[in-house]
Design an enzyme around this catalytic site. Structure first.
Site, PDB file in Angstrom:
ATOM      1  N   GLY A   1       0.951  -1.174   0.135  1.00 52.66           N
ATOM      2  CA  GLY A   1      -0.111   0.034  -0.059  1.00 52.66           C
ATOM      3  C   GLY A   1       0.824   1.562   0.123  1.00 52.66           C
ATOM      4  O   GLY A   1       0.568   2.195  -0.566  1.00 52.66           O
TER       5      GLY A   1
ATOM      6  N   GLN B   1      -7.557   1.089   4.622  1.00 51.90           N
ATOM      7  CA  GLN B   1      -8.554   0.547   5.935  1.00 51.90           C
ATOM      8  C   GLN B   1      -9.873   0.336   5.362  1.00 51.90           C
ATOM      9  O   GLN B   1     -10.696  -0.452   6.267  1.00 51.90           O
ATOM     10  CB  GLN B   1      -8.376   1.736   6.994  1.00 51.90           C
ATOM     11  CG  GLN B   1      -7.004   1.707   7.643  1.00 51.90           C
ATOM     12  CD  GLN B   1      -6.610   0.644   8.560  1.00 51.90           C
ATOM     13  OE1 GLN B   1      -7.459  -0.099   9.001  1.00 51.90           O
ATOM     14  NE2 GLN B   1      -5.406   0.162   8.681  1.00 51.90           N
TER      15      GLN B   1
ATOM     16  N   THR C   1       9.590  -8.376 -11.359  1.00 57.36           N
ATOM     17  CA  THR C   1       8.740  -9.722 -11.460  1.00 57.36           C
ATOM     18  C   THR C   1       7.771  -9.968 -10.564  1.00 57.36           C
ATOM     19  O   THR C   1       7.771  -9.587  -9.829  1.00 57.36           O
ATOM     20  CB  THR C   1       9.940 -11.032 -11.325  1.00 57.36           C
ATOM     21  OG1 THR C   1      10.952 -10.796 -12.167  1.00 57.36           O
ATOM     22  CG2 THR C   1       9.204 -12.357 -11.571  1.00 57.36           C
TER      23      THR C   1
ATOM     24  N   SER D   1      -4.308  -2.307   0.087  1.00 54.69           N
ATOM     25  CA  SER D   1      -3.157  -3.370   0.386  1.00 54.69           C
ATOM     26  C   SER D   1      -3.904  -4.692   1.084  1.00 54.69           C
ATOM     27  O   SER D   1      -4.587  -4.662   1.814  1.00 54.69           O
ATOM     28  CB  SER D   1      -2.551  -2.660   1.688  1.00 54.69           C
ATOM     29  OG  SER D   1      -1.450  -3.428   1.995  1.00 54.69           O
ATOM     30  N   ALA D   2      -3.271  -5.725   0.598  1.00 55.57           N
ATOM     31  CA  ALA D   2      -3.797  -7.160   0.779  1.00 55.57           C
ATOM     32  C   ALA D   2      -3.795  -7.422   2.546  1.00 55.57           C
ATOM     33  O   ALA D   2      -4.853  -8.073   2.688  1.00 55.57           O
ATOM     34  CB  ALA D   2      -3.117  -8.355   0.011  1.00 55.57           C
ATOM     35  N   HIS D   3      -2.943  -7.087   3.244  1.00 52.32           N
ATOM     36  CA  HIS D   3      -2.605  -7.547   4.425  1.00 52.32           C
ATOM     37  C   HIS D   3      -3.559  -7.088   5.327  1.00 52.32           C
ATOM     38  O   HIS D   3      -3.518  -7.320   6.499  1.00 52.32           O
ATOM     39  CB  HIS D   3      -1.376  -7.479   4.963  1.00 52.32           C
ATOM     40  CG  HIS D   3      -0.630  -6.128   5.160  1.00 52.32           C
ATOM     41  ND1 HIS D   3      -0.560  -5.792   6.470  1.00 52.32           N
ATOM     42  CD2 HIS D   3      -0.114  -5.270   4.509  1.00 52.32           C
ATOM     43  CE1 HIS D   3      -0.192  -4.739   6.544  1.00 52.32           C
ATOM     44  NE2 HIS D   3       0.051  -4.210   5.310  1.00 52.32           N
TER      45      HIS D   3
ATOM     46  N   CYS E   1       3.058   2.844  12.856  1.00 51.79           N
ATOM     47  CA  CYS E   1       4.241   3.219  12.346  1.00 51.79           C
ATOM     48  C   CYS E   1       4.888   4.293  13.322  1.00 51.79           C
ATOM     49  O   CYS E   1       6.120   4.527  12.886  1.00 51.79           O
ATOM     50  CB  CYS E   1       3.502   3.787  10.837  1.00 51.79           C
ATOM     51  SG  CYS E   1       2.596   2.595  10.165  1.00 51.79           S
TER      52      CYS E   1
HETATM   53  C1  LIG Z   1      -1.301   0.047   6.319  1.00 50.79           C
HETATM   54  C2  LIG Z   1      -1.724   1.223   5.739  1.00 50.79           C
HETATM   55  C3  LIG Z   1      -0.957   1.720   4.523  1.00 50.79           C
HETATM   56  C4  LIG Z   1       0.283   0.869   4.069  1.00 50.79           C
HETATM   57  O1  LIG Z   1      -0.048  -0.312   3.567  1.00 50.79           O
HETATM   58  P1  LIG Z   1       1.063  -1.299   3.648  1.00 50.79           P
HETATM   59  O2  LIG Z   1       1.121  -2.418   2.632  1.00 50.79           O
HETATM   60  O3  LIG Z   1       1.311  -1.858   4.835  1.00 50.79           O
HETATM   61  O4  LIG Z   1       2.371  -0.631   3.078  1.00 50.79           O
HETATM   62  C5  LIG Z   1      -1.367   2.863   3.965  1.00 50.79           C
HETATM   63  N1  LIG Z   1      -2.394   3.380   4.406  1.00 50.79           N
HETATM   64  C6  LIG Z   1      -3.346   3.090   5.270  1.00 50.79           C
HETATM   65  C7  LIG Z   1      -4.238   3.886   5.769  1.00 50.79           C
HETATM   66  C8  LIG Z   1      -2.849   1.958   6.073  1.00 50.79           C
HETATM   67  O5  LIG Z   1      -3.671   1.588   7.121  1.00 50.79           O
END
Ligand SMILES: *Cc1c(COP(=O)(O)O)cnc(C)c1O
Length: 395
Positions: free
Chosen positions: A71, A180, A238, A200-202, A326
């Site tokens: 992300g 989020q 890749t 962002s997948a996680h 963070c």
């Molecule tokens: C977690 C997060 C990101 C960053 O995503 P990552 O895949 O962990 O680098 C960016 N923006 C928000 C609002 C997030 O919560």
């Protein structure tokens, strides 16, 4: 009681279904998606299917989805890439004071390159002030970047309204960090009317290290990662096939389960909030009561440090976050709480609780009981608290 994880805004585990879809792409389908042989074609199949899953989830075309390494990368790309591509039209950018560091620090970096950035203020609940946005828009504004939902206090911004204001009053591009929001609220790029959007997948039960940027067809921004011809020659490197396949499945599941997931989390959240408010003295809920992420609760506990609460809850097997993951590690109070006008002392005593699909009401009840214990123990050791209570014997 087993360990309890209340930190889903930081990351989520990979779901079983997602993991199963990913596994073959580590082994038999290991090919490079840019190779011309059958191994490569198998990998391409996985990537193409995942791209269509992400596109369907966000209501766009597959060729409007670009996979990235996170992300953070997608945010960097959207902001730097559009700033570079549009600098001949103007050098003014607008964002908010409560963005994720990926957005804030990209903007700060651009300031060093000669761009000018307006950081919009928010109200006491964490909502961007729309009248300030309208005032800030100028002829030379090239980009507005506002998050869909805040990762610390859960405030869901009126992104559709923001897009309207941006489009009506300027020629600026509109980027949304929706990291989020996916899985918690409906994220539809057409309905929002944005030009770019980050996921962002996680954060929704997919793997770490994989994100995606939606870039509206017809919009040209500069590249961030320069290399080979991957991602239609817009992002070299890749393709991380297993992660991409996992992201596709995770976002499809997140959208399919959106209602039951958010109902489940809301129940936990609301019980948690009302029990903490009624059973722990001197607490303040940070963030809004309406238009809040279904899985987010954020409290300031007066007279004590968030870090100490976190540490003691961790010893009790309960994982939470103080400030944002963070910025923790530093003793700076959260920039989000400061922007909301929370005072520095209350900001230091803040904890974010973020719930997920595997959490239960029993866990919530157990956690509230532990929080009561921990907070009361810490306050007995707090000079500030003892002064307040008129007991100076422990000072
Ligand atoms: C977690 C997060 C990101 C960053 O995503 P990552 O895949 O962990 O680098 C960016 N923006 C928000 C609002 C997030 O919560």
């Amino acid at each position: 009681m087993d360990r309890i994880y209340f930190d889903h805004a930081a990351t989520t585990p990979v779901s079983k279904n997602v993991l199963e879809k990913m596994l073959p792409y580590f082994t038999e389908n290991f090919g490079n998606s840019h190779s011309q042989h059958s191994f490569g074609r198998n990998a391409v199949k996985g990537v193409d299917f995942a791209r269509s899953q992400v596109a369907k989830a966000l209501n766009c075309l597959p060729n409007e989805i670009y996979f990235t390494g996170s992300g953070t990368e997608a945010d960097n790309w959207a902001i730097k890439g559009s700033a570079w591509a549009r600098q001949s039209r103007g050098k003014h950018i607008i964002t908010s004071q409560i963005e994720h560091p990926a957005v804030l620090n990209s903007c700060k970096w651009l300031e060093k390159q000669g761009f000018e950035v307006t950081y919009l203020p928010v109200d006491g609940e964490g909502f961007v002030k729309l009248d300030e946005l309208e005032k800030a828009l100028r002829k030379d504004t090239i980009l507005v970047s506002i998050m869909f939902a805040n990762n610390e206090v859960g405030a869901i911004q009126p992104v559709r309204k923001i897009a309207e204001i941006v489009k009506k009053n300027s020629n600026a591009l509109f980027h949304v960090d929706a990291v989020q929001a996916v899985g918690a609220v409906k994220v539809d790029v057409k309905e929002i009317g944005c030009d770019m959007l980050t996921v962002s997948a996680h954060k929704f039960y997919g793997p770490k290290g994989i994100g995606a940027l939606f870039i509206r067809n017809g919009l040209k921004i500069d590249k961030l990662i320069i290399g080979g011809g991957q991602e239609r020659a817009m992002r070299g490197g890749t393709s991380n096939t297993p992660a991409i396949v996992g992201m596709g499945q995770a976002i499809e599941d997140a959208v399919n389960n959106l209602e039951s997931y958010s109902e489940h989390c809301k129940k936990l959240r609301d019980t948690f909030i009302s029990r903490v408010e009624s059973e722990v003295p001197y607490v303040k809920l940070n963030g809004p009561r309406e238009n809040r992420l279904p899985n987010n609760a954020n409290f300031s506990f007066e007279f004590i440090e968030g870090e100490s609460i976190l540490y003691r809850l961790d010893l009790a097997g309960i994982a939470v976050s103080s400030g944002s993951a963070c910025s923790s590690g530093s003793l700076e109070p959260s920039h989000v709480l400061l922007a909301m006008g929370v005072d520095v002392v209350m900001g230091h005593g803040s904890i974010r609780f973020s719930f997920g699909k595997d959490n239960t009401m029993e866990q919530v009840d157990y956690a509230v009981d532990k929080i009561k214990e921990v907070v009361s123990t810490l306050r007995q050791m707090s000079p500030l608290f003892n002064l307040k209570e008129g007991d100076v014997s422990n000072v």
